[in-house]
Design an enzyme around this catalytic site. Structure first.
Site, PDB file in Angstrom:
ATOM      1  CE  LYS A  22      46.744  48.539  40.212  1.00  0.00           C
ATOM      2  NZ  LYS A  22      46.255  47.893  40.950  1.00  0.00           N
ATOM      3  CE  LYS A  42      44.905  42.630  33.120  1.00  0.00           C
ATOM      4  NZ  LYS A  42      45.463  42.272  34.181  1.00  0.00           N
ATOM      5  CE  LYS A  95      38.027  44.205  38.973  1.00  0.00           C
ATOM      6  NZ  LYS A  95      37.782  43.181  40.056  1.00  0.00           N
TER       7      LYS A  95
END
Length: 331
Positions: free
Chosen positions: A110, A193, A196
């Site tokens: 991230k 993956k 959102k």
């Protein structure tokens, strides 16, 4: 047996959340006490708009219930309703070596190349996650493969606390990963993956999508020009192709092997057509129920208040003993 898991209230709830998590939670409700969090404190690492956060919490609660989580059987509540989450996170953080956190692959992914600009919350996220679990002495935690490392860290943190204070106080939680656990990938990139946070709405099926939108997204989903193979092994090097087959398997509750047997040699247009209708048959009633629930926010707030009150009782009991162990007397 106490089961605990949670989801962040950011972005739209999507098919990956349902198949990878909620569907399995529903099946576990009769196996023990279930605590299902909406981890709004964790979501602050992404700086959500304050005006949207409360609505997002309600939306996730509605998605939980619409998907089959029964508030009469399970407890649903926002993480922020229980202040002891952050208290315990600080205490556990004081006994967590930096080396353990430096190994966390999700932070590296991230933060990317901007690691020095990443916020402390993102770095310390696994410690708060450990506190979420240990605060309630959860025995079992349903997790996907991508969260398994964080649960292993929670076990390490619990063990370190128990050794430091010479009492086997914290239960070491066990991961629950179903053998056919669905890891749903992006419709645009089978190596990523379903998320959102993906800027492309065509990468995911939202639980709020109408039937025609679902058909369009699946029709436009990335595949490859080859027909469907005849074995799992023959499909493993084709990430977008095997993703659609995996979604079909999870929705139909067939094994991936049986799904491939059903569609071997077929074109992807055939699979996509069948997958779209199957997806609609599952998502449509969930969507309708979500709409009904969101039209009555007071009912959702009552469910959250009930869950929060129960969670606070558990947390207060455990934190009282934690403070005794570490030598702090609360006045």
């Amino acid at each position: 047996m106490r089961i605990l898991s949670g989801v962040q209230p950011t972005g739209s709830f999507h098919l990956g959340n349902y198949l990878g998590a909620i569907k399995n939670w529903v099946k576990m409700q009769d196996q023990g006490e279930c605590l299902f969090l909406i981890v709004d404190l964790h979501s602050l690492t992404t700086h959500p708009q304050a005006s949207e956060l409360k609505a997002s919490v309600r939306s996730v609660a509605a998605a939980y219930m619409a998907s089959g989580i029964d508030p009469e059987k399970s407890f649903i509540f926002p993480q922020s309703a229980v202040m002891q989450h952050t208290e315990l996170a600080w205490i556990l953080g004081c006994g967590t070596p930096l080396g353990w956190l430096n190994r966390m692959t999700q932070f590296k992914e991230k933060a990317g190349k901007q690691k020095d600009m990443a916020n402390l919350g993102l770095y310390a996220y696994p410690v708060l996650q450990a506190a979420d679990i240990l605060l309630y002495q959860a025995t079992h935690v349903p997790v996907g493969e991508d969260q398994k490392q964080h649960l292993e860290l929670a076990r390490d943190i619990a063990g370190a606390f128990n050794r430091n204070y010479e009492e086997e106080y914290f239960v070491l939680p066990e991961p629950v990963i179903p053998p056919e656990s669905a890891r749903i990938m992006s419709l645009r990139d089978g190596t990523s993956k379903m998320s959102k946070s993906d800027p492309s709405d065509y990468s995911r099926i939202n639980l709020s999508d109408d039937d025609e939108t679902i058909r369009l997204k699946i029709r436009k989903a990335k595949t490859d020009p080859e027909p469907i193979g005849d074995t799992v092994e023959s499909m493993e090097a084709r990430p977008e192709a095997i993703n659609l087959l995996s979604i079909y398997s999870a929705l139909s509750e067939m094994t991936l092997k049986d799904t491939i047997e059903k569609y071997k040699g077929a074109s992807f247009s055939t699979l996509k057509s069948d997958l779209a209708e199957l997806t609609i048959s599952v998502i449509s009633p969930i969507r309708s129920r979500m709409i009904q629930l969101l039209e009555n926010p007071e009912k959702i707030d009552q469910v959250l208040a009930r869950g929060g009150a129960h969670a606070r009782k558990l947390a207060e009991t455990h934190m009282t003993h934690v403070y005794e162990l570490i030598g702090i007397e609360k006045v």
